[in-house]
Design an enzyme around this catalytic site. Structure first.
Site, mmCIF file in Angstrom:
data_model
loop_
_atom_site.group_PDB
_atom_site.id
_atom_site.type_symbol
_atom_site.label_atom_id
_atom_site.label_comp_id
_atom_site.label_asym_id
_atom_site.label_seq_id
_atom_site.Cartn_x
_atom_site.Cartn_y
_atom_site.Cartn_z
ATOM 1 N N HIS A 137 4.477 5.367 1.848
ATOM 2 C CA HIS A 137 3.244 4.645 2.173
ATOM 3 C C HIS A 137 2.031 5.554 2.016
ATOM 4 O O HIS A 137 2.069 6.741 2.364
ATOM 5 C CB HIS A 137 3.304 4.096 3.606
ATOM 6 C CG HIS A 137 2.432 2.912 3.814
ATOM 7 N ND1 HIS A 137 1.075 3.026 4.050
ATOM 8 C CD2 HIS A 137 2.706 1.578 3.781
ATOM 9 C CE1 HIS A 137 0.555 1.820 4.175
ATOM 10 N NE2 HIS A 137 1.516 0.915 4.022
ATOM 11 N N HIS A 138 0.953 4.977 1.482
ATOM 12 C CA HIS A 138 -0.268 5.749 1.235
ATOM 13 C C HIS A 138 -0.895 6.247 2.536
ATOM 14 O O HIS A 138 -1.715 7.172 2.533
ATOM 15 C CB HIS A 138 -1.274 4.891 0.465
ATOM 16 C CG HIS A 138 -2.216 5.674 -0.392
ATOM 17 N ND1 HIS A 138 -2.808 6.855 0.019
ATOM 18 C CD2 HIS A 138 -2.684 5.465 -1.649
ATOM 19 C CE1 HIS A 138 -3.601 7.317 -0.929
ATOM 20 N NE2 HIS A 138 -3.545 6.502 -1.953
ATOM 21 N N SER A 139 -0.547 5.653 3.662
ATOM 22 C CA SER A 139 -1.047 6.153 4.943
ATOM 23 C C SER A 139 -0.458 7.519 5.277
ATOM 24 O O SER A 139 -1.002 8.245 6.112
ATOM 25 C CB SER A 139 -0.713 5.163 6.062
ATOM 26 O OG SER A 139 0.687 4.972 6.166
ATOM 27 N N ASN B 121 -4.824 12.027 3.364
ATOM 28 C CA ASN B 121 -5.566 11.592 2.193
ATOM 29 C C ASN B 121 -6.870 12.358 2.086
ATOM 30 O O ASN B 121 -7.707 12.306 2.971
ATOM 31 C CB ASN B 121 -5.847 10.092 2.289
ATOM 32 C CG ASN B 121 -4.567 9.280 2.246
ATOM 33 O OD1 ASN B 121 -4.049 9.005 1.180
ATOM 34 N ND2 ASN B 121 -4.041 8.919 3.407
ATOM 35 N N MET C 91 0.824 -1.211 0.000
ATOM 36 C CA MET C 91 0.000 0.000 0.000
ATOM 37 C C MET C 91 0.864 1.270 0.000
ATOM 38 O O MET C 91 0.645 2.173 0.800
ATOM 39 C CB MET C 91 -0.934 -0.014 1.215
ATOM 40 C CG MET C 91 -2.065 -1.013 1.104
ATOM 41 S SD MET C 91 -3.241 -0.501 -0.167
ATOM 42 C CE MET C 91 -4.285 -1.954 -0.246
#
Length: 462
Positions: free
Chosen positions: A138-140, A313, A21
Site C-alpha cells: 500500500h502506498h500509505s 512518502n 492505492m
C-alpha cells in the site's frame, strides 16, 4: 500504536473499489544453473519460513479501519504467510502476455485493511523457464522509490550468495530507528522550527515564481487539455511492460545534448501522439506530464549517518510539456528538454518542505476528482504521470537467481487513467504501463509506439 502522518494517511482516505492505492512491482528471475523443477515451490517455502518480519511489513490500519485506521497504525505479532505469500502458475503457452494478464487482475484488487497491507505472488509456468515475483504494497506504507530500495537491499551482487532475504524481512533504514529509541522532544522542536522557517519562506518564494511565470511565459502550468486519458476510471486494470537497452537512450541524449529523462519523456510523447491519433483523440494543445521528484534522493533527505529514511512518502513533482502538437520527434525532444529545465530551475533553490508545498499546489485539483462531475467538466492539471525510479547499476541476484526484469506497477485515478513508471537496471530501462481497462483500450499498443518513437529519435540524432 504509532501515529500515521497525513502524507501517508491520504492514500487510505482516497482509496475506493475504483481506486486501489497500492504500488507494485513485477520481477523476472533466471533460476540458478543447479535449480530443479521445484524451484518456484522452494522459493515460496523459503519466503514463508522466517518470523522475523520488519516493523514496516507488520503494520495495518488500527481498528476500526474506517476511523482510527486512517490515523494510527497497528502492528501484527504474527504474519499469516499462507495469505501474504501465494504460489501461482500461468496457463499454457506460458508467454509474458499471460503473465501480464495475471498481474493486471492482481493489481486491480484491494488489499485487506484487516491485515498488513502487502502481498507477494511467486509465479511459475513461463515457457522460457524464468520465475516471476509480483509484490504489491500500500502506498500509505512506501512510495515507489522506497519500494525499489527495499527490493534492491533484498538482492546481492554475488551470484554465489545464498543468504538473501525477501523485502519484508529486511529492516528499513528509517525513522523507525528513532521510534525504537523513544521520543525526542528536542528533535521535534528543532524540526518544528525548521518547518516554520520553510513555510515562512514560501511567501517570497511564491512571489518570485509568479514573477518568473509572468515575465518568461515559458513555465508549464498545471492546466492541460482534455483527453481520453483524463476521464473517470473503473476498478479493473490492464498492465503492459517492456525493456529497452539503456545505451540506445543514452546515445540519443548525448547526441541531442539533453538528459536521459528528457529522451524517455520524448518516447512517451511520441507514443501517446501516435496512440491518440489512432483513436482520433489527439488534443490540439500540447499534452503535459507530471514528473515526480524523489526528495529521498536529495542530500538533505539523508541522515548524518548516510542512511535513507526508508518507508513513508517523500515525493515532490514538476509539470513538463510533452509537445504532442509537434509532428517531428526531434522538435518534441527540444521542447520537452526546455520545459523540464525551466521547471527544475524553479525547484532548484527550494527546501524539501517548500518543494512538497509547491507540488501540493500543483496537484491540488486531484483532491477534487471524487466530486461528481468535476473530472468530466474541468481541465486536468496534467494528462499523464511519468515516474523514473533509479534501480541497480549492476547485475543483481536473489540466492543465485539473476534479476532479468523489474517492472513498476503504479496507481491510476479519476482524471489520470494512465500511469507510466520506469526503472533502470544495469544495461536496461524497464517500463511498466498501468491503465484503466475501460478508458484506455488496447493499452499494449503503446509498447510498440514507444519503440517507434525511440527509433524516430535515433534517426534524428544518429
Amino acid at each position: 500504536m504509532p501515529f500515521m502522518p497525513p502524507t501517508d494517511s491520504m492514500f487510505l482516505l482516497a482509496e475506493s473499489r475504483e481506486h486501489p492505492m497500492h504500488v507494485g512491482g513485477l520481477q523476472l528471475f533466471v533460476p540458478p544453473e543447479d535449480a530443479g523443477p521445484q524451484y518456484a515451490r522452494e522459493m515460496v517455502e523459503a519466503f514463508r519460513q522466517s518470523s522475523d518480519v520488519s516493523d514496516l511489513f507488520r503494520r495495518r490500519p488500527a481498528e476500526p479501519v474506517n476511523l482510527l485506521g486512517t490515523t494510527w497504525w497497528s502492528s501484527d505479532e504474527t504474519i499469516d504467510y499462507d495469505y501474504h505469500v501465494r504460489h501461482s502458475a500461468i496457463p499454457h503457452p506460458g508467454r509474458i502476455r499471460e503473465l501480464l494478464q495475471l498481474t493486471s487482475r492482481w493489481h486491480g484488487s484491494l488489499l485487506d485493511r484487516h491485515r498488513p497491507l502487502w502481498e507477494c505472488h511467486v509465479v511459475e509456468g513461463l515457457q522460457d523457464g524464468r520465475v516471476a515475483v509480483y509484490t504489491k504494497v500500500h502506498h500509505s506504507m512506501v512510495d515507489g522509490v522506497a519500494a525499489i530500495r527495499l527490493m534492491q537491499r533484498s538482492l546481492s551482487k554475488d551470484p554465489e550468495a545464498r543468504d538473501c532475504l525477501p523485502p519484508w524481512l529486511v529492516q528499513p533504514r528509517s525513522r523507525s530507528v528513532a521510534m525504537r529509541r523513544g521520543l525526542d522532544p528536542w528533535g521535534i522542536v528543532r524540526s518544528g522550527a525548521d518547518v516554520v522557517g520553510d513555510v515562512a519562506g514560501l511567501v517570497p518564494t511564491g512571489l518570485k515564481i509568479a514573477r518568473q511565470v509572468v515575465r518568461d511565459h515559458d513555465i508549464t502550468l498545471p492546466r492541460a487539455p482534455k483527453s481520453i486519458l483524463n476521464g473517470p476510471v473503473g476498478g479493473a486494470r490492464r498492465f503492459a511492460a517492456q525493456s529497452w537497452r539503456i545505451d540506445r537512450i543514452q546515445q540519443v541524449a548525448k547526441s541531442s545534448e539533453t538528459t536521459l529523462n528528457d529522451v524517455v519523456l520524448a518516447m512517451v510523447s511520441g507514443a501517446l501522439r501516435q496512440y491518440l491519433l489512432e483513436q482520433n483523440a489527439l488534443p490540439d494543445e500540447p499534452m503535459t506530464a507530471m514528473v515526480p521528484i524523489s526528495l529521498a534522493l536529495r542530500a538533505d533527505a539523508v541522515g548524518p549517518d548516510g542512511a535513507d529514511r526508508g518507508g513513508g512518502n517523500q515525493v515532490g513533482a514538476i509539470v513538463v510539456s510533452l509537445a504532442t502538437n509537434r509532428a517531428h520527434g526531434a522538435t518534441r525532444l527540444e521542447e520537452i528538454s526546455y520545459s523540464a529545465k525551466q521547471a527544475k530551475k524553479i525547484m532548484g533553490d527550494l527546501t524539501p518542505t517548500q518543494i512538497l508545498a509547491l507540488s501540493a499546489v500543483q496537484m491540488a485539483p486531484l483532491a477534487l476528482n471524487p466530486v461528481p462531475g468535476f473530472v468530466r467538466y474541468t481541465r486536468p492539471p496534467f494528462n499523464v504521470i511519468v515516474s523514473n525510479v533509479p534501480g541497480p547499476k549492476e547485475d543483481m541476484y536473489f540466492n543465485g537467481a539473476r534479476l532479468d526484469g523489474m517492472y513498476p506497477v503504479s496507481i491510476v485515478l479519476d482524471g489520470q487513467a494512465l500511469n507510466i513508471t520506469l526503472t533502470s537496471r544495469k544495461d536496461h530501462i524497464d517500463i511498466g504501463l498501468i491503465g484503466c481497462r475501460r478508458s484506455i483500450p488496447h493499452l499494449q499498443r503503446l509498447l510498440q509506439h514507444l519503440e517507434d518513437s525511440l527509433v524516430e529519435l535515433e534517426e534524428s540524432w544518429g
